[in-house]
Design a protein around this motif. Sequence first.
Motif, PDB file in Angstrom:
ATOM      1  N   ARG A 130      56.623  54.990  13.603  1.00  0.00           N
ATOM      2  CA  ARG A 130      55.768  54.041  12.884  1.00  0.00           C
ATOM      3  C   ARG A 130      56.025  52.609  13.353  1.00  0.00           C
ATOM      4  O   ARG A 130      55.141  51.746  13.285  1.00  0.00           O
ATOM      5  N   LYS A 149      53.591  50.466  15.514  1.00  0.00           N
ATOM      6  CA  LYS A 149      52.579  49.638  14.835  1.00  0.00           C
ATOM      7  C   LYS A 149      51.125  49.935  15.192  1.00  0.00           C
ATOM      8  O   LYS A 149      50.204  49.407  14.577  1.00  0.00           O
ATOM      9  N   SER A 176      56.856  60.476  16.289  1.00  0.00           N
ATOM     10  CA  SER A 176      57.266  60.973  14.971  1.00  0.00           C
ATOM     11  C   SER A 176      56.007  61.440  14.234  1.00  0.00           C
ATOM     12  O   SER A 176      54.879  61.145  14.643  1.00  0.00           O
ATOM     13  N   GLN A 202      54.139  65.625  18.637  1.00  0.00           N
ATOM     14  CA  GLN A 202      55.049  65.400  17.496  1.00  0.00           C
ATOM     15  C   GLN A 202      56.365  66.156  17.680  1.00  0.00           C
ATOM     16  O   GLN A 202      56.391  67.343  17.974  1.00  0.00           O
ATOM     17  N   VAL A 203      57.442  65.425  17.456  1.00  0.00           N
ATOM     18  CA  VAL A 203      58.779  66.010  17.518  1.00  0.00           C
ATOM     19  C   VAL A 203      59.284  66.163  16.090  1.00  0.00           C
ATOM     20  O   VAL A 203      59.162  65.238  15.288  1.00  0.00           O
ATOM     21  N   THR A 205      58.073  70.052  11.795  1.00  0.00           N
ATOM     22  CA  THR A 205      56.722  70.611  11.841  1.00  0.00           C
ATOM     23  C   THR A 205      56.036  70.268  13.167  1.00  0.00           C
ATOM     24  O   THR A 205      54.818  70.379  13.292  1.00  0.00           O
ATOM     25  N   SER A 243      62.884  56.011  12.157  1.00  0.00           N
ATOM     26  CA  SER A 243      63.971  55.767  11.192  1.00  0.00           C
ATOM     27  C   SER A 243      65.048  56.842  11.216  1.00  0.00           C
ATOM     28  O   SER A 243      66.185  56.588  10.832  1.00  0.00           O
ATOM     29  N   GLN A 292      63.682  65.444   8.892  1.00  0.00           N
ATOM     30  CA  GLN A 292      62.678  66.317   9.525  1.00  0.00           C
ATOM     31  C   GLN A 292      62.465  65.945  10.988  1.00  0.00           C
ATOM     32  O   GLN A 292      62.078  66.777  11.797  1.00  0.00           O
ATOM     33  N   HIS A 293      62.682  64.680  11.330  1.00  0.00           N
ATOM     34  CA  HIS A 293      62.581  64.291  12.743  1.00  0.00           C
ATOM     35  C   HIS A 293      63.828  64.772  13.485  1.00  0.00           C
ATOM     36  O   HIS A 293      63.732  65.340  14.581  1.00  0.00           O
ATOM     37  N   ASN A 329      65.969  50.183  17.113  1.00  0.00           N
ATOM     38  CA  ASN A 329      65.417  49.973  15.778  1.00  0.00           C
ATOM     39  C   ASN A 329      65.869  48.612  15.287  1.00  0.00           C
ATOM     40  O   ASN A 329      67.020  48.209  15.499  1.00  0.00           O
TER      41      ASN A 329
HETATM   42  P1  FAD Z   1      59.467  55.292   9.343  1.00  0.00           P
HETATM   43  O1  FAD Z   1      60.381  56.137   8.534  1.00  0.00           O
HETATM   44  O2  FAD Z   1      58.507  54.442   8.617  1.00  0.00           O
HETATM   45  O3  FAD Z   1      60.376  54.404  10.286  1.00  0.00           O
HETATM   46  C1  FAD Z   1      59.880  53.413  11.119  1.00  0.00           C
HETATM   47  C2  FAD Z   1      61.080  52.719  11.727  1.00  0.00           C
HETATM   48  O4  FAD Z   1      60.636  51.768  12.661  1.00  0.00           O
HETATM   49  C3  FAD Z   1      61.931  51.959  10.701  1.00  0.00           C
HETATM   50  O5  FAD Z   1      63.273  52.414  10.785  1.00  0.00           O
HETATM   51  C4  FAD Z   1      61.819  50.500  11.126  1.00  0.00           C
HETATM   52  O6  FAD Z   1      63.035  49.776  10.938  1.00  0.00           O
HETATM   53  C5  FAD Z   1      61.498  50.642  12.586  1.00  0.00           C
HETATM   54  N1  FAD Z   1      60.756  49.507  13.158  1.00  0.00           N
HETATM   55  C6  FAD Z   1      59.648  48.905  12.655  1.00  0.00           C
HETATM   56  N2  FAD Z   1      59.242  47.936  13.496  1.00  0.00           N
HETATM   57  C7  FAD Z   1      60.109  47.904  14.539  1.00  0.00           C
HETATM   58  C8  FAD Z   1      60.218  47.129  15.704  1.00  0.00           C
HETATM   59  N3  FAD Z   1      59.324  46.181  16.001  1.00  0.00           N
HETATM   60  N4  FAD Z   1      61.254  47.378  16.553  1.00  0.00           N
HETATM   61  C9  FAD Z   1      62.176  48.326  16.274  1.00  0.00           C
HETATM   62  N5  FAD Z   1      62.113  49.106  15.176  1.00  0.00           N
HETATM   63  C10 FAD Z   1      61.089  48.899  14.302  1.00  0.00           C
HETATM   64  N6  FAD Z   1      58.661  63.680  10.659  1.00  0.00           N
HETATM   65  C11 FAD Z   1      58.749  63.850  11.978  1.00  0.00           C
HETATM   66  O7  FAD Z   1      58.976  62.889  12.740  1.00  0.00           O
HETATM   67  N7  FAD Z   1      58.540  65.089  12.526  1.00  0.00           N
HETATM   68  C12 FAD Z   1      58.289  66.177  11.775  1.00  0.00           C
HETATM   69  O8  FAD Z   1      58.096  67.269  12.328  1.00  0.00           O
HETATM   70  C13 FAD Z   1      58.232  66.031  10.373  1.00  0.00           C
HETATM   71  N8  FAD Z   1      58.003  67.080   9.570  1.00  0.00           N
HETATM   72  C14 FAD Z   1      58.016  66.906   8.208  1.00  0.00           C
HETATM   73  C15 FAD Z   1      57.881  68.012   7.377  1.00  0.00           C
HETATM   74  C16 FAD Z   1      57.908  67.859   6.000  1.00  0.00           C
HETATM   75  C17 FAD Z   1      57.776  69.061   5.119  1.00  0.00           C
HETATM   76  C18 FAD Z   1      58.046  66.561   5.448  1.00  0.00           C
HETATM   77  C19 FAD Z   1      58.087  66.383   3.964  1.00  0.00           C
HETATM   78  C20 FAD Z   1      58.174  65.466   6.268  1.00  0.00           C
HETATM   79  C21 FAD Z   1      58.146  65.619   7.649  1.00  0.00           C
HETATM   80  N9  FAD Z   1      58.274  64.515   8.508  1.00  0.00           N
HETATM   81  C22 FAD Z   1      58.393  64.721   9.842  1.00  0.00           C
HETATM   82  C23 FAD Z   1      58.192  63.134   8.008  1.00  0.00           C
HETATM   83  C24 FAD Z   1      59.524  62.446   7.852  1.00  0.00           C
HETATM   84  O9  FAD Z   1      60.035  62.705   6.562  1.00  0.00           O
HETATM   85  C25 FAD Z   1      59.375  60.938   8.030  1.00  0.00           C
HETATM   86  O10 FAD Z   1      58.407  60.460   7.105  1.00  0.00           O
HETATM   87  C26 FAD Z   1      58.933  60.506   9.415  1.00  0.00           C
HETATM   88  O11 FAD Z   1      59.754  61.110  10.382  1.00  0.00           O
HETATM   89  C27 FAD Z   1      59.025  58.995   9.541  1.00  0.00           C
HETATM   90  O12 FAD Z   1      58.562  58.600  10.791  1.00  0.00           O
HETATM   91  P2  FAD Z   1      59.060  57.228  11.428  1.00  0.00           P
HETATM   92  O13 FAD Z   1      60.539  57.279  11.597  1.00  0.00           O
HETATM   93  O14 FAD Z   1      58.237  56.991  12.618  1.00  0.00           O
HETATM   94  O15 FAD Z   1      58.606  56.160  10.340  1.00  0.00           O
END
Ligand code: FAD
Length: 326
Positions: free
Chosen positions: A216, A219, A241, A255-256, A259, A274, A278-279, A293
């Motif tokens: 995420r 952006k 993610s 997607q890694v 799921t 983050s 699950q990731h 990060n």
């Molecule tokens: P976020 O948790 O929002 O993290 C974003 C990160 O980016 C934050 O740590 C922030 O500090 C950082 N960031 C923001 N801007 C910048 C910047 N400019 N420079 C550096 N860092 C920055 N997730 C998966 O990934 N894969 C799956 O297969 C998966 N399966 C799931 C299955 C189930 C049943 C459930 C309930 C959830 C699943 N999820 C899965 C979702 C998981 O719980 C998280 O919601 C998801 O992994 C979050 O993705 P993220 O880390 O990209 O986003």
Amino acid sequence: MAKGIWVIVEQRDLQIRKVSLELLSQGRKIADETGETLVAVILGKGIEGLAQTVSSNGADKVILVEDEKLAEYTTGAYTSVLNKLIRKEEPQAVLMGNTAVGKDLAPRLAQRLGVGLASDCTGIEIDANSFMVFKRPIYAGKAFEYVASTVRPILATIRPNTFALGTPDTARTAEIVKETADIDSADLRAILKEVAIAASKRPELTEANIIVSGGRGMKGPENYVILEALADVIGAAVGASRAAVDSGWREQKFQVGQTGKTVAPTLYIACGISGAIQHLAGMGSSKFIVAINKDPEANIFNVADYGIVGDLFEVVPILTEEFKKL
Ligand code: FAD
């Protein structure tokens, strides 16, 4: 009596998948340790030329099953052929990659043979009593389970990149056996009409040695160009993610995670991810993890071997430029 360790060699367009060569390499070590014979089994059309490759990579014996109906993988035809071959030859163990094909074929085959299956394994240990003991992550990678069986054959799918590739020895010559494809017509219920492959110059995610992944923190979809630029310099695949996929920034196939795809590259570079459990379930067994990060408290740093606390939009282009100099 030794009846052999089988590796079901996966090929597409006569290209052997890397995971099959990894299994042959590890299978060779196990065969040497246990006194078993290492058998490579190849199904397809026009596959004769692949025998030398698997022989060079450690097989003592190669079983070739050549047939028009096996040119492309289909569950029914492959299950039909392998079920009969395994019943006839009675191997000790049957190994295949935990790929899309392996994940489809192995459970069906296990059911037909009436044996158990250890799926998505990340290690094989040798035990004097149980022969092979398979290590597999459970509870989204929070714990490991060790699976052994007294029933033969033991079936297992192994996660790509679990084992290192060996050095091929072209002087090796394996015994080559050609078997006719005995396919029950009742097994040909589904017919493959077309295979559509998306062209990509990047390695396939599950087999890539290096993966650059964006979450995420990217952006928006337009910003993945900076990850792609880095990936192209270091020969990496680009992952994502679920947050990025659910936002529509990347296709689901990238997607890694729990799921998504399970990957185990030598190097995983997580950018703006983050580190949700699950990731981690999908990439936690990577050999080296680098996290970029801007939040020093992000959970990804708990699993990272190297962490960069900073803005990925500054750090990633610097990394790309530095790698270009190497
Ligand atoms: P976020 O948790 O929002 O993290 C974003 C990160 O980016 C934050 O740590 C922030 O500090 C950082 N960031 C923001 N801007 C910048 C910047 N400019 N420079 C550096 N860092 C920055 N997730 C998966 O990934 N894969 C799956 O297969 C998966 N399966 C799931 C299955 C189930 C049943 C459930 C309930 C959830 C699943 N999820 C899965 C979702 C998981 O719980 C998280 O919601 C998801 O992994 C979050 O993705 P993220 O880390 O990209 O986003």
